[in-house]
Structures are given as C-alpha cells and as structure tokens.
Design an enzyme around this catalytic site. Sequence first.
Site, PDB file in Angstrom:
ATOM      1  N   GLU A 113      -0.125  -1.405   5.703  1.00 28.32           N
ATOM      2  CA  GLU A 113       0.991  -0.987   6.570  1.00 28.32           C
ATOM      3  C   GLU A 113       0.934   0.492   6.886  1.00 28.32           C
ATOM      4  O   GLU A 113       1.266   0.919   7.996  1.00 28.32           O
ATOM      5  CB  GLU A 113       2.337  -1.346   5.919  1.00 28.32           C
ATOM      6  CG  GLU A 113       3.545  -1.189   6.839  1.00 28.32           C
ATOM      7  CD  GLU A 113       4.131   0.221   6.898  1.00 28.32           C
ATOM      8  OE1 GLU A 113       4.904   0.497   7.813  1.00 28.32           O
ATOM      9  OE2 GLU A 113       3.800   1.051   6.020  1.00 28.32           O
ATOM     10  N   ASP A 117       0.848  -1.200   0.000  1.00 32.96           N
ATOM     11  CA  ASP A 117       0.000   0.000   0.000  1.00 32.96           C
ATOM     12  C   ASP A 117       0.880   1.246   0.000  1.00 32.96           C
ATOM     13  O   ASP A 117       2.041   1.205   0.412  1.00 32.96           O
ATOM     14  CB  ASP A 117      -0.947  -0.006   1.211  1.00 32.96           C
ATOM     15  CG  ASP A 117      -0.229  -0.104   2.559  1.00 32.96           C
ATOM     16  OD1 ASP A 117       0.801  -0.812   2.629  1.00 32.96           O
ATOM     17  OD2 ASP A 117      -0.688   0.532   3.518  1.00 32.96           O
TER      18      ASP A 117
HETATM   19 ZN   LIG Z   1       6.745   2.173   3.984  1.00 33.87          ZN
END
Ligand SMILES: [Zn+2]
Length: 403
Positions: free
Chosen positions: A146, A81
């Site tokens: 994340e 992401d």
């Molecule tokens: Zn990163």
Amino acid sequence: MKTTYSSILARARALEQETIRILCDLVRTPSFSSKEKDVIQVIQKAMTAAGCDDVRIDELGSIVGRIGNGKRTIAFDAHVDTVYAGDLTQWAFDPFTPKVEGGKVWGRGTVDQKGGMASMLTAARIIKEMILATDVTVLFTGTVMEEDCDGLCWQHLISEDNVRPDLVVITEPTNMNVYRGHRGRMEIRVEVKGVSCHGSAPERGVNAVYKASRIALEIEKLNERLRQDPFLGKGSITVTEVLSSSPSLCAVPDAARLHLDRRLTDGETMDTALAEVRDAAQRANVPDALVSVLTYEEAAYTGKVYPTQKYYPTWTLPETSPHLQAAVETYLGLFGKPPLVDKWTFSTNGVAIAGKHGIPCLGLGPGNEVYAHAANEATPIEHLSGAAAFYAGLVGRFAGSVE
Ligand SMILES: [Zn+2]
C-alpha cells in the site's frame, strides 16, 4: 438474545493485553513494501488463533481471514507494509523493538497501520466468541504494497479473486474519528522533443528544455485555477522533476520531460486532469507535447507483477449513506457520544475499493495520522481496544445481532 454494545466494549477492554501482544509481534516483524512475507506469517497464525473459519493468501501475497458465510459481506482492511524507519537518530528507541509505556504502544507501524491490524484481530476473536456474524460474511484483509501503490492489492482482490464486499472498513489511523473519503492523486509525465545542434549555434536547433519550461510555467498557473471542494479541499498540481537529454553539454537538448504530482478533489478524474495538462501545453504553444500517466510495475514479495496506472481516484461516501449512519450509531452505542465525521489527508486503499470499483468505504482506526511515517510513532492503548469494539459492534449492527 441480542448482544449489547456495552458487553462488546467490555470484552474488547478485557482483551487489551492480548491486542498489545499482537501489535508488539507485528512491530517486531519488519514489513516494508514488497517485503511483507514474514509479517503475513505472523498474521496467519493470529487469524487462526482468533477463530477465523478460513485463512488464505492471494497471489500478490495479501492475506484474507473469513468468519461466517452469509450473502452480505463486510470487510475490514489493514495494509501490513510500513515505510522505513528513516534517520535512526530521530528515534528515542529502536523502532522495531516495541515498548509499552505511558498508555501507548511505541514502534514503527503502530499508527500506520499495524495498530489497525491488531484491533481487527481482537475484533475477529470477539465476533467469533459472541457469535456476531449471524448470516453475514466478515473478511479481514491484511494487504501488501500500500505504501508504494495504494489500492493495487485491492484491485487484485476484486478483479482476480472476485472479492466484492458490500462495505469495506479501512482501519488506517483516524484518531478514532469516522472518515468518509479523501482526495485522489495521479502521476503524470509530459514529454517534449527538440532538435539538437551544436551549442555554439543554438538557432539551428529547437531547445526541448525551453519547450518544457514554458509548459512548467503554464502548470504553475493551472494550479491556481483548480477547483476547491468544501469537504475535500482544493485540487493541486505541481512539477516535481525536470529531466532532459542532449548529445553533449555543448549541444541543444533533443528531449525533455516533466514529472507532475496531481492531487484530485471531488469531480476531478484522470480524463479531466490529462485534458488540463494538454491544454496547458497548448497555451505554452507546445501542442506536440506527449502527456501520459505513469505505470507501477514492481514485483510483490511473491514475485507477482501486476502493473497498474498510477491513477488513484478520489472517493467519498455520501453523508446520507446508510453505512455511514450505521457507523455513527455503532460509535454512539459504544462510546455514548457521536463521532467526528471527517476525511484523511493522505491516501488509502479506498482509491481502488471505492474510487475505481464503487464499493462503499468508510474508516476508523487507532492512532493519530499526524504520527504516520514519523519517528517515535505511538498509538494509545485505549484506541486499540476502542477500535476492536467498533469493528465487532459494526459487524453486530450489520448482521442485526446487537442492540
Ligand atoms: Zn497507511
């Protein structure tokens, strides 16, 4: 016959155009947190093309490619992401139309951290071609969410899918240095109650905002007292939001709360940090303040909700770790000089892998972290092939198939 570091590096340089092509495909496929479905499909094809023996997607939506099937496991992790592009007027080009110019690949995510994923995919190809994964298992993880909740994806892989490598290499940007840790963090809430009454006669009530304010000033003092670690730096705490509620703007507030951003240095844990905030409330003469850790419970693109406390523990790999030694020797073997061994300023999935589960972690990744989350993000092509060589070389070192 064993493979040499120089032949691995030569192969990585020869595959440079292929690595660039993969990175451009990744940049062209936007993948904001919890919206990674399309890019996971691109990676699935690329993992298969690179020669992975097996490719699967877990319930949270992270992808895991595997080469080899030995007892010992080394994993390479890239989160897939990215953050949004932000103010487009600050970009000199369209962030999702990658360009190759001046020895760099430009576009959103080239540094943080699709460059690392592209290098991993080239490494997979080299590991397969040169038969480097002798008697070891190599995993390549493309992980989700994340940027919103670091480590959640790995908590899921470890706790739900029983993935437990002996070493995880984080491929977040390190400017081609070897990193061995970073500060942790947590999000804390402090709630206080008051007694509301008419604003014209405040002496009849108890003002929750005054109670919260006294705690806020104690938090300011607490920040000054927090410890300094020679490697990771200082722990910190700050108030980031104040909210209150009241029956009307002409009434004394009956509740107030503070949001605290806490950065944790070596030796600081959730328990010590919460105890300090409770102590601050005592010092502020508000012993009934409620101190808690916030919970993350957003849905993944798969629909899965996997709640977790917003506690992201500090981690470091000791300087004496044999894994660190192996990484330094691999770097030396490939590039003819020792790497700079340092730490990240930001946080990574290492908070779960090493911080919560104690699995050794270290990192090397293409790109300079100062360009992460910034406009006009770009990664040097030399880093991309260098990182691919490092990952393949480290597998060879891990498996004893390289000299
Ligand atoms: Zn990163």
